[in-house]
Design an enzyme around this catalytic site. Structure first.
Site, mmCIF file in Angstrom:
data_model
loop_
_atom_site.group_PDB
_atom_site.id
_atom_site.type_symbol
_atom_site.label_atom_id
_atom_site.label_comp_id
_atom_site.label_asym_id
_atom_site.label_seq_id
_atom_site.Cartn_x
_atom_site.Cartn_y
_atom_site.Cartn_z
ATOM 1 N N LYS A 5 -43.897 58.278 4.156
ATOM 2 C CA LYS A 5 -42.722 58.452 5.011
ATOM 3 C C LYS A 5 -41.429 57.970 4.373
ATOM 4 C CE LYS A 5 -43.035 58.979 9.310
ATOM 5 N NZ LYS A 5 -42.602 60.102 10.124
ATOM 6 N N SER A 28 -42.455 53.522 6.189
ATOM 7 C CA SER A 28 -43.331 53.225 7.325
ATOM 8 C C SER A 28 -44.343 52.178 6.883
ATOM 9 C CB SER A 28 -44.060 54.495 7.756
ATOM 10 O OG SER A 28 -45.238 54.167 8.465
ATOM 11 N N HIS A 44 -27.412 77.574 19.555
ATOM 12 C CA HIS A 44 -28.715 77.314 20.199
ATOM 13 C C HIS A 44 -29.730 76.743 19.209
ATOM 14 C CE1 HIS A 44 -27.206 80.042 23.436
ATOM 15 N NE2 HIS A 44 -26.726 80.715 22.410
ATOM 16 N N GLU A 46 -30.795 57.547 13.132
ATOM 17 C CA GLU A 46 -31.358 57.414 14.481
ATOM 18 C C GLU A 46 -30.645 56.329 15.267
ATOM 19 O OE1 GLU A 46 -35.934 57.861 14.320
ATOM 20 O OE2 GLU A 46 -35.281 57.380 12.302
#
Ligand code: ARG
Length: 476
Positions: A300, A294, A173, A307
């Site tokens: 970043k 970024s 979970h 992704e």
């Protein structure tokens, strides 16, 4: 491109505009929009090498069977080799008016060698031709993908061996559950990929029957030798039923479904990497080679490759869905609907291969923050199950009672704001007076993972043995 109806362009048409390939009964050429929807050359040119291999095998067989004279067959085979060289060199002009790769190759062959070219299409049709070409292409894609996945397994096994004893939290979970070893975690993906490879091999076995020679749908009256062409093209045998053969795209569907499951596995690993690389988790970081910055936030470091791998499954599963729906309800035998099979397969094959390679790159690149993992592994009463097991093993308590006692100890630790190890023996004896000092030996995460020695369990020694076994099963 602006679409207008009207007379189509030239290329494969005679003076009236009718096709030189099948224009015998036609007086005029197709409408431009008809040509646009009908043509597949823009994508099926990827089948050029397979098409030429199929034609070469076919004409050699025709010669051996005495259906085409040896001199003509030699001229055709040489001509096909010349066409192949032109395509490889980028010197070939693909023409939309010639519809597809089969007609483009044959048309060029005729231009190069003249009349004998007309004998190539004896005892075959584009229907068995395209099925053969496409099977050869998918077979090549399966072999290439298998090699890519094998390399990814090698990368994972190597990292797993190095991290056999590295402790991290295991999750259910996405809640911290029990401590596990990082090596064990990485080997979980090796198993998934092993099943993917076994599905690829399965599909390849079923695919490997040769369609060539079933002609349009019914077979042919020429005395062809389908076993000869099957063997020449590396197939195990010719297909058994001509009607099934020209209407079958199971091999493409199987490839896409296998690619989809593989992409699902990759997406799960990618998702772990995205989570692990977050500042909140801080379990892992990619080097500059697999990170992006970024344009607005200078601090970043984004895991874009992960992704994108996570996202690739969308188009790959979409390709499977698309072709399944194309095939649904199609009456026997060939229907032009089936021309819609290729783009989906090409796109899925390209993207799943890219996702596999990018994942292997990430596996080799990623830096694990072992201190953070170990610290996190001992948070959240992660060794509660070890405590319950100790009560069973040492005090002879039934597991259900042990579960209850442990629950009370967890509640006590929570109230005191400490981990289980932080409870004193007196604290514990308040809950059960039989508990002894020895209990502390199972409360540390190192001991917890070392004790999980059951077959397939997470203990470092197991992981070393499993990695060795995985090498033998998958990398041999
Ligand atoms: N371009 C066609 C395809 O991809 C080749 C087969 C054409 N056959 C036919 N009967 N029109 O399916």
């Amino acid at each position: 491109m602006a679409r207008t109806t009207g007379k189509s362009g030239s290329g494969g048409n005679d003076v009236s505009g009718a096709s030189t390939i099948w224009g015998g009964r036609f007086d005029a050429g197709p409408d431009a929009i008809m040509e646009e929807i009908n043509a597949s050359i823009e994508f099926d040119k990827r089948l050029a090498n397979e098409d030429i291999a199929g034609s070469t095998a076919h004409v050699r067989m025709l010669a051996k069977q005495g259906i085409v004279g040896q001199a003509d067959a030699d001229a055709i085979a040489d001509g096909l080799a010349a066409v192949k060289a032109e395509i490889a060199a980028g010197d070939f002009e693909f023409k939309r008016a010639l519809e597809d790769i089969h007609m483009n190759v044959e048309n060029r062959l005729a231009a190069l060698i003249g009349a004998p070219a007309g004998r190539l299409h004896t005892a075959r049709s584009r229907n068995d031709q395209v099925a053969t070409d496409f099977k050869l292409w998918v077979r090549g894609a399966i072999d290439a993908l298998d090699a890519g996945v094998k390399d990814l397994q090698a990368a994972l096994i190597e990292r797993a061996e190095a991290e056999a004893a590295t402790v991290m939290p295991g999750f259910t979970h996405l809640q911290g559950a029990q401590p596990v070893t990082l090596g064990h975690y990485l080997l979980a993906y090796v198993e998934m990929l092993g099943r993917d490879r076994s599905r690829l091999a399965d599909g390849r076995r079923r695919l490997n029957e040769c369609p060539l020679g079933v002609a349009a749908l019914a077979g042919t009256s020429f005395p062809i030798d389908r076993h000869m062409t099957a063997e020449a093209l590396g197939f195990d045998r010719p297909t058994a039923n001509s009607l099934d053969t020209v209407s079958d795209r199971d091999f493409a569907l199987e490839f896409l479904s296998t690619a989809t499951i593989l992409a699902v596995h990759l997406s799960r690993f990618a998702e772990e990497m995205v989570i692990w690389c977050s500042q909140q988790f801080g379990f892992a970081q990619f080097t500059d080679a697999f990170s992006t910055g970024s344009s607005i936030m200078p601090q970043k470091r984004n895991p874009d490759a992960a992704e994108l791998v996570r996202a690739k499954v969308g188009r790959i599963a979409g390709a499977f869905q698309g072709l399944v729906i194309v095939m649904k309800g199609l009456p026997l035998t060939y229907g032009k609907d089936m021309q819609e099979d290729k783009e989906a397969v090409f796109d899925a094959a390209d993207n799943v291969a890219l996702a596999v390679a990018a994942t292997a790159g990430m596996v080799r690149d990623v830096k694990f923050n072992k201190d953070r993992m170990a610290a996190d592994a001992s948070r959240g009463f992660a060794t509660a199950t070890d405590l319950a097991d100790w009560l069973v093993r040492v005090l002879g308590m039934p597991f259900r009672n042990a579960h209850h006692v442990t629950g009370s100890l967890v509640a006590m630790a929570e109230a005191k704001g400490c981990e289980l190890e932080g409870l004193t023996l007196d604290d514990m004896r308040e809950v059960d007076p039989a508990i002894t000092e020895d209990v502390y030996s199972v409360l540390g995460v190192e001991n917890s993972v070392t004790s999980r020695t059951s077959y397939g369990g997470t203990a470092p020694d197991n992981v070393r043995a499993q990695a060795k076994d995985a090498r033998a099963r998958f990398l041999g």
